[in-house]
Scaffold this motif. Sequence first.
Motif, PDB file in Angstrom:
ATOM      1  N   LEU A   9      50.665  36.426  32.032  1.00  0.00           N
ATOM      2  CA  LEU A   9      50.179  35.704  33.511  1.00  0.00           C
ATOM      3  C   LEU A   9      50.535  34.262  33.560  1.00  0.00           C
ATOM      4  O   LEU A   9      50.574  33.678  32.590  1.00  0.00           O
ATOM      5  CB  LEU A   9      48.714  36.044  33.545  1.00  0.00           C
ATOM      6  N   SER A  10      50.880  34.099  34.822  1.00  0.00           N
ATOM      7  CA  SER A  10      51.275  32.588  35.238  1.00  0.00           C
ATOM      8  C   SER A  10      50.096  31.750  34.740  1.00  0.00           C
ATOM      9  O   SER A  10      48.956  32.120  34.698  1.00  0.00           O
ATOM     10  CB  SER A  10      51.477  32.604  36.624  1.00  0.00           C
ATOM     11  N   GLY A  18      42.485  51.473  25.978  1.00  0.00           N
ATOM     12  CA  GLY A  18      42.017  51.606  27.159  1.00  0.00           C
ATOM     13  C   GLY A  18      41.434  50.186  27.888  1.00  0.00           C
ATOM     14  O   GLY A  18      41.220  50.035  28.853  1.00  0.00           O
ATOM     15  N   VAL A  19      41.469  49.187  26.842  1.00  0.00           N
ATOM     16  CA  VAL A  19      40.969  47.814  27.323  1.00  0.00           C
ATOM     17  C   VAL A  19      42.177  47.194  28.328  1.00  0.00           C
ATOM     18  O   VAL A  19      43.213  47.303  28.045  1.00  0.00           O
ATOM     19  CB  VAL A  19      40.772  46.918  25.980  1.00  0.00           C
ATOM     20  N   LYS A  20      41.546  46.663  29.243  1.00  0.00           N
ATOM     21  CA  LYS A  20      42.534  45.936  30.139  1.00  0.00           C
ATOM     22  C   LYS A  20      42.670  44.495  29.399  1.00  0.00           C
ATOM     23  O   LYS A  20      42.066  43.596  29.181  1.00  0.00           O
ATOM     24  CB  LYS A  20      41.843  45.616  31.567  1.00  0.00           C
ATOM     25  N   PHE A  21      43.976  44.167  28.962  1.00  0.00           N
ATOM     26  CA  PHE A  21      44.416  43.329  28.149  1.00  0.00           C
ATOM     27  C   PHE A  21      45.244  42.212  29.121  1.00  0.00           C
ATOM     28  O   PHE A  21      46.332  42.721  29.579  1.00  0.00           O
ATOM     29  CB  PHE A  21      45.152  43.573  26.994  1.00  0.00           C
ATOM     30  N   ILE A  22      44.875  41.151  29.107  1.00  0.00           N
ATOM     31  CA  ILE A  22      45.721  39.947  30.049  1.00  0.00           C
ATOM     32  C   ILE A  22      46.119  38.751  29.103  1.00  0.00           C
ATOM     33  O   ILE A  22      45.346  37.897  28.706  1.00  0.00           O
ATOM     34  CB  ILE A  22      44.736  39.547  31.225  1.00  0.00           C
ATOM     35  N   LYS A  78      45.067  31.811  39.725  1.00  0.00           N
ATOM     36  CA  LYS A  78      46.112  33.419  39.528  1.00  0.00           C
ATOM     37  C   LYS A  78      44.931  34.171  38.517  1.00  0.00           C
ATOM     38  O   LYS A  78      44.546  35.110  38.790  1.00  0.00           O
ATOM     39  CB  LYS A  78      47.149  33.374  38.806  1.00  0.00           C
ATOM     40  N   LEU A  79      44.582  33.662  37.475  1.00  0.00           N
ATOM     41  CA  LEU A  79      43.546  34.181  36.435  1.00  0.00           C
ATOM     42  C   LEU A  79      42.232  34.523  37.203  1.00  0.00           C
ATOM     43  O   LEU A  79      41.652  35.530  36.934  1.00  0.00           O
ATOM     44  CB  LEU A  79      43.245  33.281  35.473  1.00  0.00           C
ATOM     45  N   VAL A  80      41.716  33.526  37.969  1.00  0.00           N
ATOM     46  CA  VAL A  80      40.561  33.902  38.826  1.00  0.00           C
ATOM     47  C   VAL A  80      40.778  35.243  39.683  1.00  0.00           C
ATOM     48  O   VAL A  80      39.738  36.258  39.474  1.00  0.00           O
ATOM     49  CB  VAL A  80      40.033  32.702  39.527  1.00  0.00           C
ATOM     50  N   HIS A  81      41.564  35.277  40.308  1.00  0.00           N
ATOM     51  CA  HIS A  81      41.989  36.322  41.035  1.00  0.00           C
ATOM     52  C   HIS A  81      42.238  37.801  40.338  1.00  0.00           C
ATOM     53  O   HIS A  81      41.581  38.833  40.530  1.00  0.00           O
ATOM     54  CB  HIS A  81      43.350  36.281  41.796  1.00  0.00           C
ATOM     55  N   GLU A  82      42.778  37.602  38.999  1.00  0.00           N
ATOM     56  CA  GLU A  82      42.866  38.737  38.194  1.00  0.00           C
ATOM     57  C   GLU A  82      41.475  39.175  37.764  1.00  0.00           C
ATOM     58  O   GLU A  82      41.516  40.476  37.639  1.00  0.00           O
ATOM     59  CB  GLU A  82      43.775  38.513  36.945  1.00  0.00           C
TER      60      GLU A  82
END
Length: 476
Positions: A460-461, A427-431, A466-470
């Motif tokens: 992720l790019s 259930g962890v949001k993995f990026i 983009k990481l800030v937004h995610e």
Amino acid sequence: MTEHITDLPEPSAPDPATSPRTPEPDPHENRRQVLYWRLLARLFDPEEQPALESASLAVVEDLRLPSALLDPQASVDSVVQRHPELADEFDGLMTPAPDDEGVRDRAAEVRRAALMSKVLLNVFASGSGTVTAGQLARWQSDAGWLERALGCAPGELRGGRTGGGASGHGAQPDIARLIPTIGPELGALEADLVRRMHLREVLADPVLAAQLTPSMSLIEQLLRDKSNLSGVALANAKALIRRFVDEVAEVLRTQVAKSTVGAVDRSVPPKRVFRNLDLDRTIWKNLTNWSPEEERLYVDRLYYRHTARKTTPQRLIVVVDQSGSMVDSMVNCTILASVFAGLPKVDVHLIAYDTQALDLTPWVHDPFETLLRTKLGGGNDGPVAMAMARPKITDPQDTVMVWISDFYEFGRSQPLFEGIEAVHRSGVKFIPVGSVTSSGRQEVNPWFRERFKALGTPVLSGHISKLVHELKTFLA
């Protein structure tokens, strides 16, 4: 046979009105070619080509431009200081020119070629041998002018300070599409100059150290060499690192502040303060109290805007590969983690790893201290980092794990992926992130890239915005 030939009519003279004409040579095109041939000759052979030099000087003088544009020792800064009217011409110089109904201004193209040649030659003809602090500072300044010519902010393409484009003419170009390799190449040139400089001796001299401008390449070298520095040299190195960290942190704070935040929580009553007053709604709701005789609106009730956001405590676990190929990611993510650690109700943990893992959470609020505790270089052993990260997961549904790496493991790819898969399924949001740089450059092990895509967590790019937004979207 002879009689037959002599009986043939004599060929008539060509009619000037109907015969094709050889096009006249374009003098503007010739001048532009002279400037570009000189540029290529200088880049590949530093020796002067007298014919090209004299021809180029004639072109520059005819354009009423300063001859300093042809002097390899003159920085763009010095040219602009003496001729400030040229500053606006350098800004956005290499961005696509507006198409004026298909009409080309040949004379303007020659002028642009002269200015572009100056910037390109100063940046890409970096020479050889030992580099002084002054030479590095001059190159950094010239590289900044090149970035401005491309429509970017100085330092943006070199993986340093990020942000909006320079105040050049027209819109900022799509750097990722137009010039996909210029940022990494500039970074490589700068790194080479730093390596050729006797950095320890420069840092030991306060006068020389003051000439240094912090950049990603310089910070990388300082972090690698910090154990060999002491006294004045170490103090100057720390001052440069601190200055760079503060500059990048300010930009990232702005990006985080501008990012999307949570939805309005209408279950929380609005604060009855003047800045929350909804004036339009207040007037609309009280229109029945309008007195035509007095031309006055009587207000029975004030209405306020809801500003409270739906927020819940979130846990953010950032795992950063600190091996030699991921230095810029280490610097950027350390600073980014500290920015998020400053947000309310966000519990941030930071782990760095190569063949060993290091828990940097106690210093996450101070990226300067965090970076001083890193030891850049070495190989990759992701399972060691995962073993340290997994016990930090207490509520999977309320946790996001950001893993920054090129995922080139030393023979342990399968164990790391199995650990990541288990974390994701809990259930962890993995990026997964290939790298975190301002230029967006990233390189990821294809084996991992395909498996992340199949898992529903594509890499992720590498662009930091983009990481800030995610992260803001998840933590909102």
